[in-house]
Design a protein around this motif. Structure first.
Motif, PDB file in Angstrom:
ATOM      1  N   SER A   1      -3.108  42.031  58.340  1.00  0.00           N
ATOM      2  CA  SER A   1      -2.313  41.902  57.068  1.00  0.00           C
ATOM      3  C   SER A   1      -2.868  42.653  55.869  1.00  0.00           C
ATOM      4  O   SER A   1      -3.934  42.484  55.679  1.00  0.00           O
ATOM      5  CB  SER A   1      -2.175  40.377  56.834  1.00  0.00           C
ATOM      6  N   THR A   2      -1.749  43.295  55.116  1.00  0.00           N
ATOM      7  CA  THR A   2      -2.009  44.099  53.871  1.00  0.00           C
ATOM      8  C   THR A   2      -1.852  43.274  52.767  1.00  0.00           C
ATOM      9  O   THR A   2      -2.418  43.553  51.804  1.00  0.00           O
ATOM     10  CB  THR A   2      -1.160  45.070  53.683  1.00  0.00           C
ATOM     11  N   ALA A   3      -1.192  41.887  52.817  1.00  0.00           N
ATOM     12  CA  ALA A   3      -1.254  41.101  51.745  1.00  0.00           C
ATOM     13  C   ALA A   3      -2.044  39.880  51.987  1.00  0.00           C
ATOM     14  O   ALA A   3      -2.639  39.466  52.913  1.00  0.00           O
ATOM     15  CB  ALA A   3       0.205  40.678  51.579  1.00  0.00           C
ATOM     16  N   ASN A   4      -2.015  38.779  51.011  1.00  0.00           N
ATOM     17  CA  ASN A   4      -2.524  37.594  51.081  1.00  0.00           C
ATOM     18  C   ASN A   4      -1.532  36.660  50.799  1.00  0.00           C
ATOM     19  O   ASN A   4      -0.326  36.873  50.109  1.00  0.00           O
ATOM     20  CB  ASN A   4      -3.877  37.336  50.129  1.00  0.00           C
ATOM     21  N   TYR A   5      -1.545  35.267  51.064  1.00  0.00           N
ATOM     22  CA  TYR A   5      -0.770  34.207  50.729  1.00  0.00           C
ATOM     23  C   TYR A   5      -0.313  34.156  49.271  1.00  0.00           C
ATOM     24  O   TYR A   5       0.946  33.598  49.294  1.00  0.00           O
ATOM     25  CB  TYR A   5      -1.098  32.885  51.254  1.00  0.00           C
ATOM     26  N   GLN A   6      -1.006  34.332  48.643  1.00  0.00           N
ATOM     27  CA  GLN A   6      -0.631  34.470  46.932  1.00  0.00           C
ATOM     28  C   GLN A   6       0.484  35.461  46.875  1.00  0.00           C
ATOM     29  O   GLN A   6       1.217  35.186  45.832  1.00  0.00           O
ATOM     30  CB  GLN A   6      -1.781  34.664  46.157  1.00  0.00           C
ATOM     31  N   ASP A   7       0.616  36.423  47.645  1.00  0.00           N
ATOM     32  CA  ASP A   7       1.596  37.018  47.380  1.00  0.00           C
ATOM     33  C   ASP A   7       3.068  36.908  47.599  1.00  0.00           C
ATOM     34  O   ASP A   7       4.052  37.233  47.314  1.00  0.00           O
ATOM     35  CB  ASP A   7       1.475  38.663  48.152  1.00  0.00           C
ATOM     36  N   TRP A   8       2.998  35.595  48.333  1.00  0.00           N
ATOM     37  CA  TRP A   8       4.375  35.066  48.741  1.00  0.00           C
ATOM     38  C   TRP A   8       4.812  34.267  47.320  1.00  0.00           C
ATOM     39  O   TRP A   8       6.011  34.296  47.071  1.00  0.00           O
ATOM     40  CB  TRP A   8       4.172  33.726  49.541  1.00  0.00           C
ATOM     41  N   ILE A   9       3.919  33.966  46.429  1.00  0.00           N
ATOM     42  CA  ILE A   9       4.282  33.150  45.468  1.00  0.00           C
ATOM     43  C   ILE A   9       4.426  33.956  44.207  1.00  0.00           C
ATOM     44  O   ILE A   9       3.954  34.346  43.255  1.00  0.00           O
ATOM     45  CB  ILE A   9       3.181  32.107  44.995  1.00  0.00           C
TER      46      ILE A   9
ATOM     47  N   MET B   1       4.999  27.856  50.607  1.00  0.00           N
ATOM     48  CA  MET B   1       6.442  28.577  50.463  1.00  0.00           C
ATOM     49  C   MET B   1       7.009  27.606  49.317  1.00  0.00           C
ATOM     50  O   MET B   1       7.967  28.044  48.687  1.00  0.00           O
ATOM     51  CB  MET B   1       7.171  28.057  51.718  1.00  0.00           C
ATOM     52  N   LEU B   2       6.713  26.374  49.485  1.00  0.00           N
ATOM     53  CA  LEU B   2       7.076  25.478  48.195  1.00  0.00           C
ATOM     54  C   LEU B   2       6.950  26.087  46.836  1.00  0.00           C
ATOM     55  O   LEU B   2       7.555  26.288  45.774  1.00  0.00           O
ATOM     56  CB  LEU B   2       6.791  23.965  48.354  1.00  0.00           C
ATOM     57  N   ALA B   3       5.643  26.313  46.816  1.00  0.00           N
ATOM     58  CA  ALA B   3       5.114  27.187  45.322  1.00  0.00           C
ATOM     59  C   ALA B   3       5.927  28.144  45.122  1.00  0.00           C
ATOM     60  O   ALA B   3       6.384  28.592  43.973  1.00  0.00           O
ATOM     61  CB  ALA B   3       3.575  27.496  45.377  1.00  0.00           C
ATOM     62  N   ALA B   4       6.290  29.069  46.207  1.00  0.00           N
ATOM     63  CA  ALA B   4       7.072  30.416  46.082  1.00  0.00           C
ATOM     64  C   ALA B   4       8.288  30.057  45.710  1.00  0.00           C
ATOM     65  O   ALA B   4       8.979  30.611  44.687  1.00  0.00           O
ATOM     66  CB  ALA B   4       6.967  31.034  47.559  1.00  0.00           C
ATOM     67  N   LYS B   5       8.881  28.955  46.221  1.00  0.00           N
ATOM     68  CA  LYS B   5      10.604  28.779  45.722  1.00  0.00           C
ATOM     69  C   LYS B   5      10.386  28.210  44.388  1.00  0.00           C
ATOM     70  O   LYS B   5      11.318  28.782  43.621  1.00  0.00           O
ATOM     71  CB  LYS B   5      10.857  27.734  46.575  1.00  0.00           C
ATOM     72  N   LYS B   6       9.381  27.863  43.927  1.00  0.00           N
ATOM     73  CA  LYS B   6       9.540  27.243  42.413  1.00  0.00           C
ATOM     74  C   LYS B   6       9.074  28.405  41.463  1.00  0.00           C
ATOM     75  O   LYS B   6       9.573  28.387  40.331  1.00  0.00           O
ATOM     76  CB  LYS B   6       8.089  26.305  42.233  1.00  0.00           C
ATOM     77  N   LYS B   7       8.800  29.400  42.046  1.00  0.00           N
ATOM     78  CA  LYS B   7       8.579  30.786  41.311  1.00  0.00           C
ATOM     79  C   LYS B   7       9.966  31.800  41.331  1.00  0.00           C
ATOM     80  O   LYS B   7       9.900  32.841  41.125  1.00  0.00           O
ATOM     81  CB  LYS B   7       7.376  31.314  41.734  1.00  0.00           C
TER      82      LYS B   7
END
Ligand code: SF4
Length: 785
Positions: free
Chosen positions: A215-223, A246-252
């Motif tokens: 993976s080139t990314a990390n989960y924080q990149d979702w948010i 995912m919920l955190a991402a949606k909030k952003k």
């Protein structure tokens, strides 16, 4: 590889966002959904005889469930507690007592009556066991005798005639590393691991496209990214805490898009137990679904790119990130010509998605500065899986979605330690820190101080096929040493697998529990060795998550159900090596876990830093926050490759369906509930489109038969939101329909999808009777193999 460091866990807004709620009625009352509180109480009850130890594991250990990764209750993405029912379900494997003596030594036919789930519940393997050919029961054997017997057999065999396999069930990087080294020390390159049957194409596809298979990314990149796109992944089911991200991402403001043949309910709505708002009102997860045909992803992605090139003809720069492409990517013109030559008719037919819908997603991406593409087995379990992954990389590269914050390509891994297996060298094509190229072989030989075997080792599917070669064939597999794993439930064509397992002279099962494959006969003997769990391993151990975080899990105190004879897995491998080659024992010895980590840091430069991990909570991310940062790829010319991919031709005629296997309430092949709480399906339910069913006069809940030349599956019709012409069966139950011996060339993953016919059971059986009567006498007398 990347310069930036991961910033560590962040806080997210606690302000409620009712627009993402499933319903204002608390706890999803009246909805088909998991009962997290009830499930948690059940786990407490199950572990009541070892509760303190269970608590110690949860609060101090690194989760041995999925590859999302968490140490104790804290992950590296969000502040706050991290816990899920998958972790709680696998907990009992670590806290349970031995299997009762009368059961361990019961008649083999009695043991064979247990299902895998029931065998798992029997308890831990208490001491080494042996069952010789013709014997009806396992007998106790000393470690000394068991190891001598295995070593003696290995000494009589050509190294091409034995193989090692390691699953990813809680095994640590230390054990993988030692196993990979011991296999080569003994002289064999036949060593493989569980990623062969899940994410090996992610590695081969990414490696050829961007030069690195992770993976080139990390989960924080979702948010906070613009678009988070899941291809063939039910992340919410396989890694439940991912829904919190995912919920955190949606909030952003992130848009979540899912591409999958079946509109998976768990990706539609989810109740995140560790988030009060979501636990009460639920979260609408996906903003949009694209229900592709099984195997239609490549065409779908061609469609997205084709529209980008059409946009470019009108306005230069409206879809392609030319700056990124010019500076960091090769073969743009070839890809463009190839994509433009694809017809919309073919794209729509193969993908199953209308042109308008493809254009919709194409334009959404063209207008999004950032995106993360995550995928799982829906892309990888095909004979064209490496192409699937390179096609995702093509999309990401044309838009420059790699090597910076909020962007990246992410193979969403399953088991907690699967990322580390190949990185430690448990792979016939890989050594720690690189591939099987001359330079890396020389480097490892210098470090290990012995010569490596130079012949190409086999992937696990081929090893199993080799068990059925003629007796005196140079590559006939005669001994298979397996650390965990159950090929009967993870490989296509279980009948063939059973035959292959039974034709081995000696099978070694190094494991913590029995499974159905442990009970299969062998020509000389089945030897069972009790392994320690990761929490019992002296000196602790490390595992690597999907986002490349290497977590240290300490040895956990307080087990009231100690399996006195169990041994740390890496110690067993060293013991074996010393018995086979006692004169060279000093070359393979390790004093403790720290000594192994010291050597791992040298063997795999990406793991430089692992030697400093010593206590609970210690963690570091290899490669930094983003691989390929700034568009600098780890390829000889530092550029990524765009690869032209052909649309696969599926062998499906009119009236046939394409079948995919899916997971219900289970963790990989471990089933925890006969009913999937997200859609109410039972294990033998067949997910099918209502229109397709109508055409076959099939009514809801009716017995049906799914069949092809490889097998027959008797189930019940369950109407579901699945693309027409496709059906879904549970894994592993559906594996009887999948043929053996069909692999994706570059990665060696077996194909897990196939064309089938579907009929009402009454019609199928009536027809079968007619067919039977019409058969010639000679055919009826022919034995079917
Ligand atoms: S989401 Fe995965 S890593 Fe997190 S607790 Fe659940 S099983 Fe463990």
């Amino acid at each position: 590889m990347g310069k930036s460091k991961h910033q560590g866990p962040i806080s997210i807004s606690k302000k409620p966002t009712p627009k993402h709620w499933v319903s204002p009625i608390p706890f999803g009352l009246g909805k088909v959904k998991p009962k997290h509180i009830r499930d948690t109480l059940k786990v407490v009850w199950e572990n009541k005889d070892n509760l303190q130890y269970a608590k110690n594991i949860l609060t101090k250990g690194v989760c041995d469930g999925c590859a999302l990764g968490v140490s104790g209750l804290q992950d590296q993405t969000l502040k706050g507690a991290h816990m899920c029912t998958t972790r709680l379900n696998v907990l009992r494997l670590n806290t349970m007592p031995n299997i009762k003596e009368e059961i361990v030594h019961a008649d083999i036919d009695e043991l064979k009556k247990y299902s895998s789930a029931e065998l798992r519940q029997l308890g831990r393997i208490p001491y080494p066991l042996i069952r010789k050919s013709g014997e009806r029961k396992f007998s106790r054997i000393s470690w000394e005798d068991a190891m001598n017997m295995i070593a003696k057999k290995i000494k009589t065999l050509d190294p091409k005639q034995y193989a090692f396999y390691l699953t990813s069930r809680g095994i640590t990087n230390e054990s993988y590393y030692v196993a990979g080294k011991v296999a080569r020390f003994l002289g064999t390159n036949n060593i493989d691991n569980a990623s062969r049957i899940c994410h090996s194409p992610s590695k081969t596809g990414l490696y050829r496209s961007i030069g690195v298979g992770a993976s080139t990314a990390n989960y924080q990149d979702w948010i906070g990214t613009d678009v988070l796109l899941f291809w063939g992944s039910v992340a919410s089911n396989s890694s439940p805490v991912s829904t919190k991200y995912m919920l955190a991402a949606k909030k952003k403001g992130t848009k979540i898009i899912v591409v999958n043949p079946y509109k998976e309910p768990a990706m539609e709505k989810y109740w995140v137990p560790s988030n009060l708002e979501s636990a009460l009102f639920g979260t609408r997860v996906a903003d949009d679904f694209y229900q592709v045909n099984i195997g239609g992803d490549i065409a779908f992605m061609h469609g997205i790119m084709k529209h980008w090139f059409e946009m470019e003809e009108k306005v230069h720069g409206s879809a392609i990130n030319h700056d990124f492409v010019q500076n960091h990517v090769k073969h743009y013109e070839e890809l463009k010509a190839h994509v433009k030559a694809q017809s919309w008719d073919e794209i729509v037919k193969s993908s199953g998605i209308s042109k308008n819908r493809i254009i919709e997603l194409s334009e959404l991406l063209a207008n999004s500065k950032n995106a993360v593409f995550a995928w799982a087995l829906g892309l990888t379990m095909h004979s064209f899986a490496t192409d699937n992954i390179s096609q995702v990389a093509n999309l990401a590269l044309l838009r420059g979605y790699i090597g910076r914050k909020y962007n990246g390509v992410m193979p969403f891994r399953g088991h907690s330690s699967v990322q580390g297996t190949s990185e430690m060298g448990c792979d016939p094509f890989v050594l720690p820190g690189g591939g099987w190229d001359a330079k890396n072989v020389k480097r490892i030989e210098a470090l290990w101080k012995f010569n490596l075997p130079k012949w190409q080792g086999d992937i696990l599917g081929v090893s199993l096929e080799n068990a059925l070669l003629p007796k005196d064939h140079a590559r006939k597999l005669k001994l298979y040493y397996m650390s965990g794993g159950n090929f009967l439930e993870t490989m296509p064509n279980p009948l063939f697998i059973e035959k292959a397992l039974s034709q081995l002279d000696i099978r070694v099962h190094q494991d913590i529990i029995f499974n159905t494959s442990t009970l299969v006969d062998a020509k000389e003997a089945v030897i069972v060795l009790p392994a320690k769990t990761r929490y019992e391993q002296e000196g602790g151990g490390t595992s690597t998550s999907t986002e490349r975080m290497i977590y240290f899990s300490p040895e956990i105190e307080g087990n009231k159900q100690v399996v006195k004879e169990a041994r740390a897995e890496w110690k067993i491998y060293i013991d074996l090596a010393k018995r086979v080659k006692p004169h060279f024992a000093s070359l393979i010895d390790f004093k403790d876990g720290h000594a192994i980590r010291d050597e791992i840091a040298k063997a795999n430069p990406n793991y430089d830093g692992v030697q400093f991990l010593k206590k609970q909570g210690d963690v570091f991310q290899w490669g930094g926050a983003w691989l390929c940062e700034g568009g600098i790829f780890p390829t000889p010319d530092e550029k990524a490759n765009l690869i032209t991919i052909e649309i696969p031709k599926l062998q499906k005629s009119d009236g046939q369906f394409y079948v995919m296997t899916r997971r219900g309430k289970q963790f990989n092949s471990m089933v925890y509930n006969e009913i999937d709480p997200f859609n109410g399906t039972e294990r033998y339910d067949v997910l099918m489109n209502e229109q397709d069913a109508k055409e076959l006069n099939i009514i809801k809940g009716e017995p049906i038969v799914v069949y092809n030349e490889h097998g027959t599956f008797q189930g019940k019709a369950h109407f579901a939101h699945i693309t027409r012409g496709n059906i879904g069966l549970h894994f592993p139950e559906g594996n009887f329909l999948i043929p053996k011996g069909i692999y994706d060339g570059p990665s060696g993953i077996p194909q897990f999808s196939v064309a089938v016919k579907v009929e009402k059971a009454e019609r199928y059986h009536a027809k079968k009777d007619i067919d039977y009567l019409e058969k010639r006498i000679e055919d009826l007398e022919t034995e079917v193999n």
